[in-house]
Design a protein around this motif. Structure first.
Motif, PDB file in Angstrom:
ATOM      1  N   GLU A  32       0.853  -1.197   0.000  1.00  0.00           N
ATOM      2  CA  GLU A  32       0.000   0.000   0.000  1.00  0.00           C
ATOM      3  C   GLU A  32       0.888   1.245   0.000  1.00  0.00           C
ATOM      4  N   ARG A  33       0.586   2.180  -0.902  1.00  0.00           N
ATOM      5  CA  ARG A  33       1.506   3.312  -1.012  1.00  0.00           C
ATOM      6  C   ARG A  33       1.254   4.425   0.001  1.00  0.00           C
ATOM      7  N   GLU A  34       0.040   4.501   0.526  1.00  0.00           N
ATOM      8  CA  GLU A  34      -0.287   5.624   1.423  1.00  0.00           C
ATOM      9  C   GLU A  34      -0.569   5.090   2.835  1.00  0.00           C
ATOM     10  N   ALA A  79       3.526   2.630   2.668  1.00  0.00           N
ATOM     11  CA  ALA A  79       4.429   3.649   2.123  1.00  0.00           C
ATOM     12  C   ALA A  79       5.362   3.045   1.084  1.00  0.00           C
ATOM     13  N   ALA A  80       4.905   2.024   0.390  1.00  0.00           N
ATOM     14  CA  ALA A  80       5.678   1.432  -0.704  1.00  0.00           C
ATOM     15  C   ALA A  80       4.779   1.443  -1.937  1.00  0.00           C
ATOM     16  N   GLU A  81       5.292   1.978  -3.017  1.00  0.00           N
ATOM     17  CA  GLU A  81       4.438   2.150  -4.198  1.00  0.00           C
ATOM     18  C   GLU A  81       4.879   1.228  -5.325  1.00  0.00           C
ATOM     19  N   VAL A  82       3.898   0.578  -5.925  1.00  0.00           N
ATOM     20  CA  VAL A  82       4.210  -0.274  -7.071  1.00  0.00           C
ATOM     21  C   VAL A  82       4.338   0.612  -8.304  1.00  0.00           C
ATOM     22  N   ASP A  83       5.441   0.380  -9.029  1.00  0.00           N
ATOM     23  CA  ASP A  83       5.788   1.248 -10.147  1.00  0.00           C
ATOM     24  C   ASP A  83       5.563   0.548 -11.479  1.00  0.00           C
ATOM     25  N   LYS A  84       5.713  -0.784 -11.456  1.00  0.00           N
ATOM     26  CA  LYS A  84       5.638  -1.533 -12.707  1.00  0.00           C
ATOM     27  C   LYS A  84       5.348  -3.007 -12.404  1.00  0.00           C
ATOM     28  N   VAL A  85       4.677  -3.646 -13.334  1.00  0.00           N
ATOM     29  CA  VAL A  85       4.418  -5.085 -13.183  1.00  0.00           C
ATOM     30  C   VAL A  85       4.921  -5.779 -14.441  1.00  0.00           C
ATOM     31  N   GLU A  86       5.669  -6.875 -14.247  1.00  0.00           N
ATOM     32  CA  GLU A  86       6.170  -7.624 -15.406  1.00  0.00           C
ATOM     33  C   GLU A  86       5.736  -9.070 -15.267  1.00  0.00           C
ATOM     34  N   VAL A  87       5.341  -9.667 -16.380  1.00  0.00           N
ATOM     35  CA  VAL A  87       4.892 -11.061 -16.329  1.00  0.00           C
ATOM     36  C   VAL A  87       5.800 -11.895 -17.221  1.00  0.00           C
ATOM     37  N   ALA A  88       6.352 -12.955 -16.619  1.00  0.00           N
ATOM     38  CA  ALA A  88       7.190 -13.865 -17.403  1.00  0.00           C
ATOM     39  C   ALA A  88       6.684 -15.274 -17.131  1.00  0.00           C
ATOM     40  N   GLY A  89       5.886 -15.816 -18.055  1.00  0.00           N
ATOM     41  CA  GLY A  89       5.285 -17.131 -17.839  1.00  0.00           C
ATOM     42  C   GLY A  89       4.433 -17.082 -16.583  1.00  0.00           C
ATOM     43  N   PRO A  90       4.593 -18.081 -15.709  1.00  0.00           N
ATOM     44  CA  PRO A  90       3.733 -18.106 -14.520  1.00  0.00           C
ATOM     45  C   PRO A  90       4.185 -17.126 -13.429  1.00  0.00           C
ATOM     46  N   LYS A 114       5.061 -13.426 -11.804  1.00  0.00           N
ATOM     47  CA  LYS A 114       4.760 -11.998 -11.956  1.00  0.00           C
ATOM     48  C   LYS A 114       5.718 -11.223 -11.054  1.00  0.00           C
ATOM     49  N   THR A 115       6.382 -10.220 -11.626  1.00  0.00           N
ATOM     50  CA  THR A 115       7.311  -9.432 -10.819  1.00  0.00           C
ATOM     51  C   THR A 115       6.768  -8.023 -10.641  1.00  0.00           C
ATOM     52  N   VAL A 116       6.791  -7.605  -9.390  1.00  0.00           N
ATOM     53  CA  VAL A 116       6.273  -6.287  -9.030  1.00  0.00           C
ATOM     54  C   VAL A 116       7.466  -5.404  -8.664  1.00  0.00           C
ATOM     55  N   HIS A 117       7.616  -4.286  -9.378  1.00  0.00           N
ATOM     56  CA  HIS A 117       8.729  -3.366  -9.097  1.00  0.00           C
ATOM     57  C   HIS A 117       8.200  -2.221  -8.242  1.00  0.00           C
ATOM     58  N   LEU A 118       8.941  -1.884  -7.215  1.00  0.00           N
ATOM     59  CA  LEU A 118       8.543  -0.762  -6.362  1.00  0.00           C
ATOM     60  C   LEU A 118       9.327   0.493  -6.747  1.00  0.00           C
ATOM     61  N   THR A 119       8.789   1.638  -6.369  1.00  0.00           N
ATOM     62  CA  THR A 119       9.450   2.892  -6.785  1.00  0.00           C
ATOM     63  C   THR A 119      10.833   3.062  -6.154  1.00  0.00           C
ATOM     64  N   ASP A 120      11.117   2.345  -5.050  1.00  0.00           N
ATOM     65  CA  ASP A 120      12.465   2.479  -4.471  1.00  0.00           C
ATOM     66  C   ASP A 120      13.478   1.597  -5.197  1.00  0.00           C
ATOM     67  N   GLY A 121      13.047   0.952  -6.284  1.00  0.00           N
ATOM     68  CA  GLY A 121      13.969   0.151  -7.090  1.00  0.00           C
ATOM     69  C   GLY A 121      13.955  -1.325  -6.710  1.00  0.00           C
ATOM     70  N   SER A 179      -4.194   2.943 -12.295  1.00  0.00           N
ATOM     71  CA  SER A 179      -3.685   1.811 -13.082  1.00  0.00           C
ATOM     72  C   SER A 179      -2.509   2.207 -13.964  1.00  0.00           C
ATOM     73  N   ASP A 180      -2.025   3.460 -13.798  1.00  0.00           N
ATOM     74  CA  ASP A 180      -0.894   3.925 -14.619  1.00  0.00           C
ATOM     75  C   ASP A 180       0.299   2.991 -14.523  1.00  0.00           C
ATOM     76  N   PHE A 181       0.536   2.492 -13.288  1.00  0.00           N
ATOM     77  CA  PHE A 181       1.731   1.685 -13.062  1.00  0.00           C
ATOM     78  C   PHE A 181       1.722   0.390 -13.883  1.00  0.00           C
ATOM     79  N   LEU A 182       0.550   0.026 -14.398  1.00  0.00           N
ATOM     80  CA  LEU A 182       0.459  -1.223 -15.166  1.00  0.00           C
ATOM     81  C   LEU A 182       0.906  -1.034 -16.612  1.00  0.00           C
ATOM     82  N   GLY A 183       0.978   0.213 -17.063  1.00  0.00           N
ATOM     83  CA  GLY A 183       1.301   0.447 -18.476  1.00  0.00           C
ATOM     84  C   GLY A 183       0.355  -0.364 -19.327  1.00  0.00           C
TER      85      GLY A 183
END
Ligand SMILES: Cc1cc2nc3c(=O)[nH]c(=O)nc-3n(C[C@H](O)[C@H](O)[C@H](O)COP(=O)(O)OP(=O)(O)OC[C@H]3O[C@@H](n4cnc5c(N)ncnc54)[C@H](O)[C@@H]3O)c2cc1C
Length: 550
Positions: A257-259, A304-315, A317-324, A471-475
């Motif tokens: 949760e980011r907030e 206070a952690a925000e998801v920045d991007k989601v990547e899917v590789a086969g089964p 799913k990788t969730v990237h946070l804004t802190d890298g 849903s911006d973070f999903l691109g």
């Protein structure tokens, strides 16, 4: 410090002795029990306790007492201790009176005599009420001092962040506190940015990043593991429910949760239509209960952690946070909700949930049966709501800023509205103020053409001035409609051609197998707490079905 009081009132000496005995058995350590054998004696005790500067946490009062009923006593007592929890003891025959008291005196609960065994029938209810009281009681100041000004938006944001995460702090308005301004200037070392946050150990933060501040005040901001069965993005009602069910059904679950957990609902003063809370419940209380439940069942909650991007590789799913940092899972539930646009007018926040509502639900239509309601907004959603309310309310006034209802609304709806007698359309109007005692009683409208003002009686305002999905973070990782709401279930095949498998998407499954969406971020969602909770809960059963296939 003296213990808060629990005041028990009953005219039957045997019942009073029994209830006091049971209360002492469980609460003597944290609370002082005081017993009174009539409403009058209890009121005397209330005033005495107040004069001594002490506080009452809970009233447990018999309804049927000669000369002063339990409800009559509570009406008087709450003037002195408005925050105290109010519980009635009733006989089965008096439940009707108790239900009436929910509105009359804001009754929190009623208990039917006899309450044996207390472990089942008394303590769970009292524990709950006292937990709520504790959570809302003025918290002792424990160190964080926020120096800023009342009108500084960054100060407001940090204060809101600390408050929503239940971190006690002291706000010092440097415009009105000379000593505070000096302390702040010394700590700021020449910076003019606000706010300045000073922790007990004298660490200074100047307009801090929320995640940095969160870490410093002890909020859990970093996931414990790199891999989970289930990651839930968003900690509103949908995300919290998904976390409760995920963890309770044996999935290693983390919620990000980011907030602050609670989402939109967490900002609501009173949610009146959520099942099981007859008096209504504040969003903050609902969130606090859900966090405790999810954590107890083993879910990890990251704030206070925000998801920045989601990547899917086969089964996977990788969730990237804004802190890298990043974490991976087998199944992902997107419950990132949306932001409703608000009207920035006096009185608005005070009446949210007490006459001002976002969107429209049939439940509220029933509440405002035969009353005059206002629908604010000029798009189709507002028009549909006006039509829906016209069936049950005595009159519906649709307030639109533009000069022409057809500007944003489909022609068929404009025609339909034109043919309904009890819908009044006010174009070129804007709501500028909402007033009332504890709920909406009137609104002030400005005529945008003439500049004239008009005050009207009103019982409810339903606001439809737009919503933005998170849903911006999903691109383009999952398919969304033109506004960014996520397609799920059958919609995936109806509106997109990217579904990769032979089987149909499961309910709530997005265009990517194993990625689900629940709550307000989903296209077609009924934007209500109960439906978000329902979707978050059932999403987990579809996660299991998905996991069985991979
Ligand atoms: C003021 C107000 C009063 C309301 N009153 C009522 C009411 O009385 N009754 C009722 O039934 N409904 C009410 N609603 C509607 C109800 O609150 C929503 O329908 C419900 O909260 C939706 O839940 P959700 O979990 O889908 O999304 P949200 O509540 O929007 O929660 C989504 C969460 O996801 C987080 N998030 C978003 N993006 C990210 C990201 N990238 N990374 C990490 N976290 C992210 C957000 O910070 C947020 O906490 C009200 C809404 C508002 C605004």
């Amino acid at each position: 410090m003296s213990r808060p009081v629990i005041l028990a009132v009953d005219d039957d000496p045997q019942v009073l002795a029994a209830v006091t005995r049971d209360l002492r058995a469980r609460y003597a350590e944290g609370y002082q029990m005081i017993a009174a054998d009539s409403g009058a004696a209890a009121l005397e005790a209330v005033h005495e306790i107040s004069e001594r500067g002490r506080t009452i946490s809970l009233f447990l009062v018999d309804q049927r007492m000669p000369s002063m009923s339990g409800t009559e006593f509570l009406l008087e007592a709450q003037k002195v201790f408005p925050e105290a929890k109010r519980l009635l003891l009733t006989a089965y025959a008096d439940t009707e009176a108790a239900i009436q008291a929910i509105n009359a005196v804001g009754l929190d609960q009623y208990l039917i005599k006899p309450w044996t065994p207390p472990d089942e029938k008394l303590y769970p209810i009292l524990d709950d009420a006292l937990d709520d009281w504790q959570a809302n009681a003025v918290k002792p100041f424990e160190g964080a001092r926020v120096f800023g000004t009342t009108w500084s938006p960054t100060t407001y944001e940090i204060k809101a962040f600390l408050a929503r995460n239940e971190v006690p702090y002291l706000f010092i308005d440097i415009d009105n506190d000379e000593e505070g301004a000096t302390t702040a200037a010394e700590a700021a070392g020449g910076s003019t940015e606000l706010p300045i946050v000073l922790l007990e150990d004298n660490t200074v933060f100047i307009n801090p990043d929320k995640s940095v501040l969160a870490e410093a005040v002890g909020i859990h901001t970093v996931p414990a593991f790199p891999f989970y069965d289930l990651i839930v993005v968003g900690g509103g009602p949908a995300g919290l429910a998904a976390s409760v069910y995920g963890a309770s059904e044996g999935l290693s679950t983390v919620m990000i949760e980011r907030e602050a957990p609670g989402g939109q609902a967490g900002t609501s003063n009173r949610i009146e239509n959520y099942l099981g809370f007859p008096k209504g419940i504040s969003g903050a209380d609902l969130a606090r209960r859900a966090i405790a439940q999810a954590t107890r069942l083993g879910a990890e909650i990251i704030t206070a952690a925000e998801v920045d991007k989601v990547e899917v590789a086969g089964p996977l799913k990788t969730v990237h946070l804004t802190d890298g940092s990043e974490l991976t899972c087998r199944a992902l539930i997107i419950a990132s909700g949306m932001t409703v646009r608000r009207l920035h007018i006096p009185g608005y926040e005070r009446f949210e949930g007490a006459g001002i509502y976002y969107g429209a639900a049939a439940t509220e239509a029933a509440t405002y049966r035969d009353k005059h309601v206002y629908v604010i907004g000029g798009a189709n959603s507002a028009g549909q709501a006006a039509v829906m309310f016209s069936r049950t309310s005595s009159k519906v006034t649709l307030v639109v800023r533009s000069g022409d209802l057809g500007e944003k609304m489909s022609a068929y709806l404009v025609d339909q509205i034109g043919a309904i007698e009890n819908i009044e359309v006010l174009t070129s109007r804007s709501v500028v103020e909402v007033t009332g005692a504890d709920r909406v009683e009137s609104i002030r409208l400005e005529d945008l053409d003439s500049g004239a003002y008009e005050t009207r009686e009103a019982s409810a305002l339903f606001i439809f001035v737009g919503a933005v999905p998170h849903s911006d973070f999903l691109g383009d990782a999952v398919e969304q409609n033109e506004k960014g709401f996520i397609y799920t279930g059958p919609d995936v095949r109806s509106f997109t051609d990217t579904w990769p498998l032979d089987r149909d998407p499961l309910p709530l499954e997005t265009s990517v197998p194993g990625v689900f969406a629940a709550g307000d971020v989903r296209e077609g969602a009924v934007r209500r707490v109960a439906s978000a909770v329902g979707e978050g809960s059932i999403a987990v059963s579809f996660v299991h079905r998905y996991l069985d296939t991979v």
